[in-house]
Enzyme design. Sequence first.
Site, PDB file in Angstrom:
ATOM      1  N   THR A   1      49.540  35.271  44.920  1.00 34.25           N
ATOM      2  CA  THR A   1      48.217  35.484  44.330  1.00 34.25           C
ATOM      3  C   THR A   1      48.306  35.369  42.809  1.00 34.25           C
ATOM      4  O   THR A   1      49.393  35.380  42.235  1.00 34.25           O
ATOM      5  CB  THR A   1      47.652  36.874  44.692  1.00 34.25           C
TER       6      THR A   1
ATOM      7  N   GLU B   1      39.674  40.415  53.705  1.00 30.91           N
ATOM      8  CA  GLU B   1      40.528  40.591  52.524  1.00 30.91           C
ATOM      9  C   GLU B   1      39.784  41.468  51.527  1.00 30.91           C
ATOM     10  O   GLU B   1      38.684  41.139  51.068  1.00 30.91           O
ATOM     11  CB  GLU B   1      40.923  39.256  51.872  1.00 30.91           C
TER      12      GLU B   1
ATOM     13  N   ASP C   1      44.663  47.647  42.752  1.00 30.38           N
ATOM     14  CA  ASP C   1      44.858  48.308  41.451  1.00 30.38           C
ATOM     15  C   ASP C   1      45.828  49.472  41.660  1.00 30.38           C
ATOM     16  O   ASP C   1      45.571  50.348  42.489  1.00 30.38           O
ATOM     17  CB  ASP C   1      43.509  48.817  40.926  1.00 30.38           C
TER      18      ASP C   1
ATOM     19  N   ASP D   1      31.624  47.379  47.257  1.00 29.90           N
ATOM     20  CA  ASP D   1      32.769  48.261  47.514  1.00 29.90           C
ATOM     21  C   ASP D   1      33.256  48.088  48.959  1.00 29.90           C
ATOM     22  O   ASP D   1      32.487  48.301  49.917  1.00 29.90           O
ATOM     23  CB  ASP D   1      32.319  49.714  47.272  1.00 29.90           C
TER      24      ASP D   1
HETATM   25  C1  LIG Z   1      44.774  43.968  40.730  1.00 29.18           C
HETATM   26  S1  LIG Z   1      43.458  43.014  41.307  1.00 29.18           S
HETATM   27  C2  LIG Z   1      44.246  41.911  42.466  1.00 29.18           C
HETATM   28  C3  LIG Z   1      43.389  40.726  42.808  1.00 29.18           C
HETATM   29  C4  LIG Z   1      44.001  39.732  43.811  1.00 29.18           C
HETATM   30  N1  LIG Z   1      44.177  40.324  45.114  1.00 29.18           N
HETATM   31  C5  LIG Z   1      45.292  39.168  43.312  1.00 29.18           C
HETATM   32  O1  LIG Z   1      46.353  39.552  43.836  1.00 29.18           O
HETATM   33  O2  LIG Z   1      45.264  38.334  42.385  1.00 29.18           O
HETATM   34  C6  LIG Z   1      42.629  44.155  42.402  1.00 29.18           C
HETATM   35  C7  LIG Z   1      41.220  43.717  42.770  1.00 29.18           C
HETATM   36  O3  LIG Z   1      40.671  44.604  43.737  1.00 29.18           O
HETATM   37  C8  LIG Z   1      39.295  44.776  43.456  1.00 29.18           C
HETATM   38  N2  LIG Z   1      38.903  46.047  44.091  1.00 29.18           N
HETATM   39  C9  LIG Z   1      39.460  47.264  43.872  1.00 29.18           C
HETATM   40  N3  LIG Z   1      38.884  48.191  44.656  1.00 29.18           N
HETATM   41  C10 LIG Z   1      37.934  47.538  45.385  1.00 29.18           C
HETATM   42  C11 LIG Z   1      37.008  47.968  46.363  1.00 29.18           C
HETATM   43  N4  LIG Z   1      36.933  49.255  46.747  1.00 29.18           N
HETATM   44  N5  LIG Z   1      36.183  47.053  46.903  1.00 29.18           N
HETATM   45  C12 LIG Z   1      36.244  45.748  46.514  1.00 29.18           C
HETATM   46  N6  LIG Z   1      37.103  45.281  45.585  1.00 29.18           N
HETATM   47  C13 LIG Z   1      37.950  46.171  45.037  1.00 29.18           C
HETATM   48  C14 LIG Z   1      39.212  44.767  41.945  1.00 29.18           C
HETATM   49  O4  LIG Z   1      37.932  44.421  41.486  1.00 29.18           O
HETATM   50  C15 LIG Z   1      40.257  43.704  41.593  1.00 29.18           C
HETATM   51  O5  LIG Z   1      39.689  42.426  41.483  1.00 29.18           O
END
Ligand SMILES: C[S@@+](CC[C@H](N)C(=O)[O-])C[C@H]1O[C@@H](n2cnc3c(N)ncnc32)[C@H](O)[C@@H]1O
Length: 229
Positions: free
Chosen positions: A208, A60, A135, A112
């Site tokens: 989520t 995930e 995002d 990342d």
């Molecule tokens: C909009 S939030 C959604 C979080 C969760 N999936 C939810 O639906 O509640 C997007 C998440 O993706 C993480 N994220 C974005 N790009 C990422 C990457 N390349 N590697 C790891 N995490 C990443 C961000 O830190 C953020 O916590």
Amino acid sequence: MNNAYQMEPFKIRSFMRRQGRATAGQKLALDAYWEKYCLSAQQEYDFDDVFGRQAPLIVEIGFGNGGSLADMAQANPELNYLGIEVHRPGVGHLLMLLEQRQIGNVRVFCHDAIEILQQKIPDYTLAAVHLFFPDPWQKRRHHKRRIVRPEFAALLNRKLAPGGYFHAATDWEDYAKHMLRILTAGKGLVNTSPANTFCQRPAYRPLTKFENRGLGLGHKVWDLIFQKI
Ligand SMILES: C[S@@+](CC[C@H](N)C(=O)[O-])C[C@H]1O[C@@H](n2cnc3c(N)ncnc32)[C@H](O)[C@@H]1O
């Protein structure tokens, strides 16, 4: 770094370093349980050894506070889950949940996800990749920061085992259509939706935190599930 798993290297700056501070509970969990659940981007792993068993491995990406990942892992103890998230307080929150509920089938990279997929995951091995509410990078000039791009679709095709699937969900219509276009144009992944569009949320995907917030604001949600042939 293990070059064996690197295809054409590419970078996508898909996340913002969020300023939110970890709560006291998240800090405690990070200190107490990091060693137990977290993996290092500087080490090489055999995931069967990491989990102490052979089982389908599900990744995930961007699990946020980890609530839905913990729910899925608890509901499917026969599967191994690898969560990848850059936001440390979110990792701390997940560690609290794993410990409170004694969930043993989750490991975590606080790093990342693109680099982890490129460098740590052997090719053609994943049972699934989940990407829930990435995002959305709404402004046109920021679209290049969306994680789903042609290079990412090619990386998925390379890391999924035959029969494995990629499941994404978003509440941003423009991103949903963008993902549909990119995944449809990519090689090796086939849309499981009979109409070649979007799917209903399957029962295995919990709501989520981010999704619940959007639903409260009246947003719609689009799920996409593509299978590796
Ligand atoms: C909009 S939030 C959604 C979080 C969760 N999936 C939810 O639906 O509640 C997007 C998440 O993706 C993480 N994220 C974005 N790009 C990422 C990457 N390349 N590697 C790891 N995490 C990443 C961000 O830190 C953020 O916590």
